[in-house]
Design an enzyme around this catalytic site. Structure first.
Site, PDB file in Angstrom:
ATOM      1  N   ARG A  72       0.829  -1.200   0.000  1.00  0.00           N
ATOM      2  CA  ARG A  72       0.000   0.000   0.000  1.00  0.00           C
ATOM      3  C   ARG A  72       0.864   1.251   0.000  1.00  0.00           C
ATOM      4  O   ARG A  72       1.996   1.229   0.464  1.00  0.00           O
ATOM      5  CB  ARG A  72      -0.941   0.013   1.212  1.00  0.00           C
ATOM      6  N   CYS A  98      -5.002  22.362   4.094  1.00  0.00           N
ATOM      7  CA  CYS A  98      -5.898  21.789   5.097  1.00  0.00           C
ATOM      8  C   CYS A  98      -6.929  22.852   5.465  1.00  0.00           C
ATOM      9  O   CYS A  98      -6.661  24.049   5.322  1.00  0.00           O
ATOM     10  CB  CYS A  98      -5.132  21.377   6.341  1.00  0.00           C
ATOM     11  N   CYS A 137      -3.677  21.678  12.094  1.00  0.00           N
ATOM     12  CA  CYS A 137      -3.598  21.085  13.430  1.00  0.00           C
ATOM     13  C   CYS A 137      -2.204  21.351  13.981  1.00  0.00           C
ATOM     14  O   CYS A 137      -1.206  21.060  13.313  1.00  0.00           O
ATOM     15  CB  CYS A 137      -3.824  19.583  13.360  1.00  0.00           C
ATOM     16  N   CYS A 144       0.302  18.434  13.865  1.00  0.00           N
ATOM     17  CA  CYS A 144       0.451  17.726  12.579  1.00  0.00           C
ATOM     18  C   CYS A 144       1.859  17.160  12.415  1.00  0.00           C
ATOM     19  O   CYS A 144       2.839  17.823  12.715  1.00  0.00           O
ATOM     20  CB  CYS A 144       0.159  18.692  11.445  1.00  0.00           C
ATOM     21  N   ARG A 174       3.049  16.460   9.470  1.00  0.00           N
ATOM     22  CA  ARG A 174       3.569  16.899   8.163  1.00  0.00           C
ATOM     23  C   ARG A 174       3.673  18.420   8.119  1.00  0.00           C
ATOM     24  O   ARG A 174       3.439  19.050   7.097  1.00  0.00           O
ATOM     25  CB  ARG A 174       2.687  16.377   7.021  1.00  0.00           C
ATOM     26  N   ASP A 211       4.525   5.132  15.331  1.00  0.00           N
ATOM     27  CA  ASP A 211       4.997   5.045  13.951  1.00  0.00           C
ATOM     28  C   ASP A 211       6.512   5.153  13.958  1.00  0.00           C
ATOM     29  O   ASP A 211       7.070   6.135  14.448  1.00  0.00           O
ATOM     30  CB  ASP A 211       4.365   6.166  13.108  1.00  0.00           C
TER      31      ASP A 211
HETATM   32  C1  LIG Z   1       0.186   4.646   8.002  1.00  0.00           C
HETATM   33  C2  LIG Z   1       0.586   4.473   6.614  1.00  0.00           C
HETATM   34  C3  LIG Z   1      -0.104   3.595   5.767  1.00  0.00           C
HETATM   35  C4  LIG Z   1      -1.313   2.813   6.226  1.00  0.00           C
HETATM   36  O1  LIG Z   1      -1.004   1.862   7.189  1.00  0.00           O
HETATM   37  P1  LIG Z   1      -2.143   0.960   7.840  1.00  0.00           P
HETATM   38  O2  LIG Z   1      -1.472   0.279   8.955  1.00  0.00           O
HETATM   39  O3  LIG Z   1      -2.624   0.048   6.746  1.00  0.00           O
HETATM   40  O4  LIG Z   1      -3.250   1.866   8.261  1.00  0.00           O
HETATM   41  C5  LIG Z   1       0.330   3.460   4.495  1.00  0.00           C
HETATM   42  N1  LIG Z   1       1.404   4.125   4.018  1.00  0.00           N
HETATM   43  C6  LIG Z   1       2.087   4.970   4.803  1.00  0.00           C
HETATM   44  C7  LIG Z   1       3.281   5.662   4.233  1.00  0.00           C
HETATM   45  C8  LIG Z   1       1.704   5.180   6.123  1.00  0.00           C
HETATM   46  O5  LIG Z   1       2.383   6.041   6.883  1.00  0.00           O
HETATM   47  S1  SF4 Z   2      -3.163  16.534  10.808  1.00  0.00           S
HETATM   48 FE1  SF4 Z   2      -1.917  17.802   9.388  1.00  0.00          FE
HETATM   49  S2  SF4 Z   2      -2.429  17.058   7.329  1.00  0.00           S
HETATM   50 FE2  SF4 Z   2      -4.044  16.330   8.745  1.00  0.00          FE
HETATM   51  S3  SF4 Z   2      -5.652  17.904   8.646  1.00  0.00           S
HETATM   52 FE3  SF4 Z   2      -4.342  18.410  10.383  1.00  0.00          FE
HETATM   53  S4  SF4 Z   2      -2.843  19.824   9.526  1.00  0.00           S
HETATM   54 FE4  SF4 Z   2      -3.782  18.795   7.811  1.00  0.00          FE
END
Ligand SMILES: *Cc1c(COP(=O)(O)O)cnc(C)c1O
Ligand code: SF4
Length: 339
Positions: free
Chosen positions: A110, A119, A123, A126, A128, A324
């Site tokens: 994936r 956005c 947030c 965030c 990113r 993560d």
């Molecule tokens: C979190 C994430 C996903 C999705 O991961 P799931 O465990 O399936 O929810 C896919 N790609 C990236 C780069 C991610 O950070």
């Molecule tokens: S978490 Fe980051 S990318 Fe997601 S809606 Fe909030 S500001 Fe936007």
């Protein structure tokens, strides 16, 4: 602006909400309680990390409470600058896992496709934040086509997650074409949309948008509610529109200090999601991203809270508590074992 005047038809028009976002420190003066230092602080923070708050989301705040959980998530905070010279912009190494612009692939089956860097609400937590510096750009057709071609050339990719920024800020026609193009690739079995819109601008979820999304089922919708007060009647209505169109809705909350880092708040959040048929999917430990350190909760405390909830809360409302990790290691479940 009278933030509480929310009975008008304009209020329910997402374009009005988007246009009328609070985006400048002077828009927030009413929240400073006469403290002009605070307005100066907001101005300084906004130079590194801009802000924007929909009138709808602002209306969920208690304007007199400086520790309000909605306020903490959307108002600039001087603590965001504490690690401006030392913090890491991209600790998850997403940029290193970007084979073509906009596409992040950290797993074999994936990938994430970033539809926009805009956005509705920025947030403060965030992960990113590094994209905010780019300003709000509109991506070209060639940008989207590059992602489509990459997925088409990689048969192992069976799921495409359209995220951002917030992909629901794209025009319906762009979403329709992009989702349709991905879906047309024979090995793409499943699509997913990641969007915080139900929490911050739920009026965006309208019949026209849902009409586009439901064409591409199986499509999963993952959103982010972090506090039970975000689950308003408007938000519930947005989720219901998706659900009744056959689009399962799941929630990826982030564990945030001062917002939801106590078992009662988490339990009420999970219960409220379940009452609205939204599946709690993940509870993320806040990433060590530059500018969000003041939100981070000790992992052990997070695990203890979840352990307290296990025996007391229906299994259907319990998300996986995850961290993560950089690169392909991905999400690690935080759970201790007891035999
Ligand atoms: C979190 C994430 C996903 C999705 O991961 P799931 O465990 O399936 O929810 C896919 N790609 C990236 C780069 C991610 O950070
Ligand atoms: S978490 Fe980051 S990318 Fe997601 S809606 Fe909030 S500001 Fe936007």
């Amino acid at each position: 602006m009278d933030l509480l005047n929310n009975s008008s038809s304009e209020w329910l028009d997402w374009r009005w909400q988007y246009r009328n976002r609070l985006r400048r420190p002077e828009h927030l003066a009413g929240l400073a309680g006469g403290n002009s230092n605070l307005v100066d602080e907001w101005r300084r923070v906004a130079q590194s990390y801009p802000f924007a708050i929909t009138p709808y989301y602002a209306s969920l705040m208690d304007p007199t409470d400086r520790d309000d959980p909605i306020r903490l998530q959307c108002l600039p905070d001087i603590r965001e600058l504490a690690d401006i010279h030392t913090g890491q912009d991209d600790p998850l190494e997403e940029d290193r896992h970007t084979p073509v612009p906009g596409l992040i692939r950290r797993y074999p089956d994936r990938c994430l496709a970033l539809g926009t860097n805009r956005c509705a609400v920025y947030c403060r937590h965030c992960n990113r934040k590094r994209f905010w510096k780019q300003g709000s750009r509109r991506f070209s057709r060639a940008y989207f086509q590059g992602m489509i071609d990459h997925v088409a050339q990689n048969p192992a990719l069976r799921e495409v997650i359209v995220s951002g920024g917030d992909p629901l800020l794209l025009p319906e026609a762009t979403l329709d074409w992009f989702l349709g193009s991905m879906k047309a690739i024979p090995h793409v079995e499943v699509l997913r949309v990641g969007s915080r819109i139900p929490a911050v601008m739920p009026m965006r979820i309208n019949k026209k948008l849902v009409g586009v999304l439901k064409k591409y089922r199986p499509l999963w919708f993952n959103t982010q509610f972090n506090h039970p007060r975000e689950i308003t009647p408007e938000a519930a209505r947005a989720c219901d529109l998706l659900l009744t169109a056959g689009i399962p809705v799941s929630n990826q909350a982030v564990l945030l200090k001062g917002v939801n880092d106590d078992p009662e708040t988490l339990r009420e959040l999970f219960y409220s999601l379940q009452r609205n048929s939204v599946r709690p999917y993940y509870l993320f430990s806040c990433d060590p991203v530059k500018g969000v350190d003041h939100f981070r909760v000790d992992i052990r405390k997070g695990m203890e809270m979840m352990e307290q909830l296990w025996p007391r809360v229906s299994g259907l409302c319990l998300p996986r508590f995850v961290l993560d990790a950089p690169g392909e290691r991905g999400k690690i479940t935080l759970q201790s074992f007891s035999l």
